[in-house]
Design a protein around this motif. Sequence first.
Motif, short mmCIF file in Angstrom:
data_model
loop_
_atom_site.label_atom_id
_atom_site.label_comp_id
_atom_site.label_asym_id
_atom_site.label_seq_id
_atom_site.Cartn_x
_atom_site.Cartn_y
_atom_site.Cartn_z
N ILE A 73 -28.90 -52.15 -27.26
CA ILE A 73 -27.44 -52.25 -27.35
C ILE A 73 -26.78 -51.58 -26.14
CG2 ILE A 73 -25.44 -51.48 -28.68
CD1 ILE A 73 -27.11 -51.88 -31.21
N ILE A 74 -27.35 -50.43 -25.72
CA ILE A 74 -26.80 -49.73 -24.55
C ILE A 74 -26.84 -50.62 -23.32
CG2 ILE A 74 -27.21 -47.82 -22.94
CD1 ILE A 74 -28.10 -46.16 -25.37
N PHE A 75 -27.97 -51.28 -23.10
CA PHE A 75 -28.09 -52.13 -21.93
C PHE A 75 -27.18 -53.35 -22.03
CE2 PHE A 75 -32.14 -49.89 -21.06
CZ PHE A 75 -31.91 -49.60 -19.72
N VAL A 76 -26.98 -53.86 -23.23
CA VAL A 76 -26.03 -54.97 -23.40
C VAL A 76 -24.63 -54.50 -23.03
CG1 VAL A 76 -24.90 -56.45 -25.09
CG2 VAL A 76 -27.38 -56.22 -25.11
N CYS A 77 -24.28 -53.29 -23.45
CA CYS A 77 -22.96 -52.74 -23.11
C CYS A 77 -22.82 -52.58 -21.59
CB CYS A 77 -22.76 -51.39 -23.80
SG CYS A 77 -22.60 -51.53 -25.60
N LEU A 78 -23.91 -52.17 -20.93
CA LEU A 78 -23.87 -52.04 -19.48
C LEU A 78 -23.66 -53.39 -18.80
CD1 LEU A 78 -26.70 -49.39 -18.87
CD2 LEU A 78 -24.22 -49.07 -18.57
N VAL A 79 -24.30 -54.43 -19.35
CA VAL A 79 -24.11 -55.77 -18.79
C VAL A 79 -22.64 -56.17 -18.92
CG1 VAL A 79 -24.64 -58.21 -19.09
CG2 VAL A 79 -26.48 -56.53 -19.14
N ILE A 80 -22.07 -55.92 -20.09
CA ILE A 80 -20.66 -56.26 -20.30
C ILE A 80 -19.76 -55.43 -19.38
CG2 ILE A 80 -18.79 -56.24 -22.00
CD1 ILE A 80 -20.91 -56.77 -24.14
N TYR A 81 -20.12 -54.14 -19.24
CA TYR A 81 -19.34 -53.25 -18.36
C TYR A 81 -19.39 -53.75 -16.92
CZ TYR A 81 -18.12 -49.08 -15.65
OH TYR A 81 -17.55 -48.20 -14.76
N ALA A 82 -20.59 -54.16 -16.46
CA ALA A 82 -20.72 -54.69 -15.10
C ALA A 82 -19.88 -55.95 -14.93
CB ALA A 82 -22.19 -54.99 -14.80
N GLY A 83 -19.83 -56.76 -15.98
CA GLY A 83 -19.02 -57.97 -15.91
C GLY A 83 -17.55 -57.67 -15.74
N PHE A 84 -17.07 -56.66 -16.47
CA PHE A 84 -15.66 -56.30 -16.34
C PHE A 84 -15.36 -55.69 -14.97
CE2 PHE A 84 -15.37 -56.71 -20.97
CZ PHE A 84 -14.14 -57.34 -21.07
N LEU A 85 -16.29 -54.87 -14.42
CA LEU A 85 -16.09 -54.32 -13.07
C LEU A 85 -15.97 -55.45 -12.06
CD1 LEU A 85 -18.51 -51.24 -12.88
CD2 LEU A 85 -16.01 -51.24 -13.07
N TYR A 86 -16.85 -56.43 -12.22
CA TYR A 86 -16.82 -57.57 -11.31
C TYR A 86 -15.52 -58.34 -11.47
CZ TYR A 86 -18.64 -61.52 -8.64
OH TYR A 86 -18.84 -62.48 -7.69
N LEU A 87 -15.06 -58.43 -12.71
CA LEU A 87 -13.84 -59.18 -13.01
C LEU A 87 -12.62 -58.50 -12.39
CD1 LEU A 87 -12.63 -61.55 -14.72
CD2 LEU A 87 -12.34 -59.88 -16.56
N LEU A 88 -12.61 -57.16 -12.44
CA LEU A 88 -11.45 -56.41 -11.96
C LEU A 88 -11.53 -56.05 -10.48
CD1 LEU A 88 -11.07 -54.01 -15.02
CD2 LEU A 88 -9.76 -56.09 -14.53
N ALA A 89 -12.63 -56.38 -9.82
CA ALA A 89 -12.79 -56.00 -8.40
C ALA A 89 -11.82 -56.74 -7.50
CB ALA A 89 -14.23 -56.27 -7.96
N ARG A 90 -11.44 -57.95 -7.88
CA ARG A 90 -10.48 -58.76 -7.12
C ARG A 90 -10.92 -58.94 -5.67
NH1 ARG A 90 -4.45 -56.91 -9.21
NH2 ARG A 90 -4.88 -57.20 -11.45
N GLY A 91 -12.22 -59.12 -5.50
CA GLY A 91 -12.72 -59.43 -4.16
C GLY A 91 -13.03 -58.23 -3.30
N GLU A 92 -12.78 -57.00 -3.78
CA GLU A 92 -13.06 -55.82 -2.97
C GLU A 92 -14.57 -55.56 -2.96
OE1 GLU A 92 -8.87 -53.65 -4.19
OE2 GLU A 92 -10.73 -52.50 -4.11
N PRO A 93 -15.14 -55.31 -1.78
CA PRO A 93 -16.60 -55.22 -1.64
C PRO A 93 -17.23 -54.10 -2.45
CG PRO A 93 -15.55 -55.50 0.49
CD PRO A 93 -14.44 -55.23 -0.48
N ASP A 94 -16.69 -52.90 -2.44
CA ASP A 94 -17.35 -51.77 -3.10
C ASP A 94 -17.45 -51.95 -4.62
OD1 ASP A 94 -16.01 -49.29 -0.77
OD2 ASP A 94 -17.81 -50.56 -0.69
N PRO A 95 -16.35 -52.29 -5.31
CA PRO A 95 -16.48 -52.51 -6.76
C PRO A 95 -17.43 -53.66 -7.10
CG PRO A 95 -14.19 -52.18 -6.17
CD PRO A 95 -14.93 -52.31 -4.88
N ILE A 96 -17.40 -54.71 -6.25
CA ILE A 96 -18.32 -55.83 -6.50
C ILE A 96 -19.77 -55.38 -6.35
CG2 ILE A 96 -19.12 -58.05 -5.60
CD1 ILE A 96 -16.23 -58.72 -4.96
N LYS A 97 -20.04 -54.58 -5.31
CA LYS A 97 -21.39 -54.09 -5.08
C LYS A 97 -21.85 -53.21 -6.26
CE LYS A 97 -24.15 -51.60 -1.66
NZ LYS A 97 -24.13 -50.88 -0.35
#
Length: 618
Positions: A73-97
Amino acid sequence: MHRLFMKLVVPHSRALLLGVVAFCVLFFVLGAPPALAQETAFEQFGTATTLPTDNIAVIVARVIRVALTLVGIIFVCLVIYAGFLYLLARGEPDPIKKAKKIFQQSIIGLFIIFSAYSITTFILNRLLDAAFTGTSSAIADAFSEPLSGSLGGGILDDHYPERDAQDIARNTRIFVSFKEAIDPESIASNYDGNTDTVDYLNTDSIIIYPTEDGPGGALTEEEVVVTYDEDFEIFVFDPVDYLGSSEEDTNYTVILTTSIQKDDGSSAFSGAYSSGYSWTFEVSTEIDLTPPYVTSVVPQQDATEPRNITIEINFSEAMDPVATTGSYIASEESYFTNIEVFDALGVNVEGTFEISNAYRTISFTTTDACGEDPCGDTIYCLPTNQAIEAFAHAATLNEDEIPQAEPAGYTFDGVVDAASNSLDGDNDGDACGSATDTIDCADGEENDDYSWNFTTTDDIEDSVPQIIDGGLDPGIEEDEINQTNDIEITFNTYLKSSTVKTHSVSLWPDPYYESWFAIRKSNDDTNERTTVLIEHPTFVSTDLGGWDYWPVLTNDIKSAYQICMYPAIGPGANCTEGRDAERPYCCNGIASSSACQSDQQELDGLDEELPDNSETEL
């Protein structure tokens, strides 16, 4: 709002979808609630090993499952968290990385979790196999007898000599009884339907050999003569030469192969017993020259009985089933006369003679239908209010120094035992044969027949047979029983022997392993009670955890008056619930502390006479 959704979510929908799918998979595979999930290997391991819930092995198994579920469950939450970071990065390189790194690490973590779960499940399943399936295999290896289950549970009803029998005479014949009609061409190599010709053994189907020599030393076709009953259910194998040796005991093996076919062309051996059947017995150094005799009869001499009584003859040893069974039905041109029943005018009573009880008991049932029993089966009656006389005829003897029965064409013209000894009707130790041979009887009689008389009434006896109190040995749910003793079931009346066979009485181990059973019966000195005996191999010992065994009796069991065992009467009948040590009886499906006397009294109260061919139920 719609424009914001299209801008933020749609471009990254793949990451979101992957996260949601991963969450669902992990939730239902690892973290499903007990109400939704099936019993897993962890629970099965605990159940199969019979470990208590607080046992360390079961606790560890549960901890492993919970830990894997939480980490997943923890790793699933991390996958979802990574998805939201990617979603909110708005094209900025560091958050996407950063989002990609978390996502990659989460995927690797999920892979490790899945692998750990699979490996753990595999290991616990192997433990499960060792605890459960492995035990069954060990039990089968230790207690089952290969190629034995067809006796009782399969196509075979009985055979002689019995399994592991000892001290069998060298001049014995071998009997095999099937539950269904068999194609005689699969038993006799030259069968052509002509009883005037001698039939020989089909060695593709029946292999008889000294055990020490192996199948390569088997008797050839011409060394064994085959005879059979009129229904092709019983076969007799008569070796031309004596078996064994005059110097030492010899073990013999008989194999019934899968080449034996039913009369419809299908294999006689199928399902769990598709590999055939085999057994061994020991042949002594002796020749059997002792004649058989009658030990008891039903009805007894000079008795007066209701007209639905069954005639039975009990012999001192196994009798040739082809020489002692058959039908006398004039309209079908069937004239079996080795045993006969006559009415008061000296006319043959039509009916059929059957053999059972280790080939020691002959039962005669007429063709005159006169009613039905409580199970809806037809009752057959003897002539009413008449003096009935029954004969068992001795066979014609040869002229040897110690005479034995001489075959008269296809088989014998009288009653003989397994070693061709003719009936000793007066039980004086010497057989003097029939009236047609040259042997003189010491008592001046013309033959050594056995006969007796009794009288019928116009009544029909309708008492229902039932198991007596204390009549089960071992008792219901009894533990630590003797591993080798026969199972005994004692009834309150004399039972018709031909109904006490493997179609009406059976024995099943649970869990199942290949096991045979054979049915016998014994009667008390007055022939008023019958005890059914179930012979069986050695039971699984208590030291190995014991095993459940289920004796089963059906309402095909009938009294000497052809009345069925009523299913709702007697201990251990099929109660749906509530039967225990204090309420061992089952009366009409309801547990009871006492025998079902109300049912018996109700049946006893039906004293209305049944007319011939009546369909009235008792």
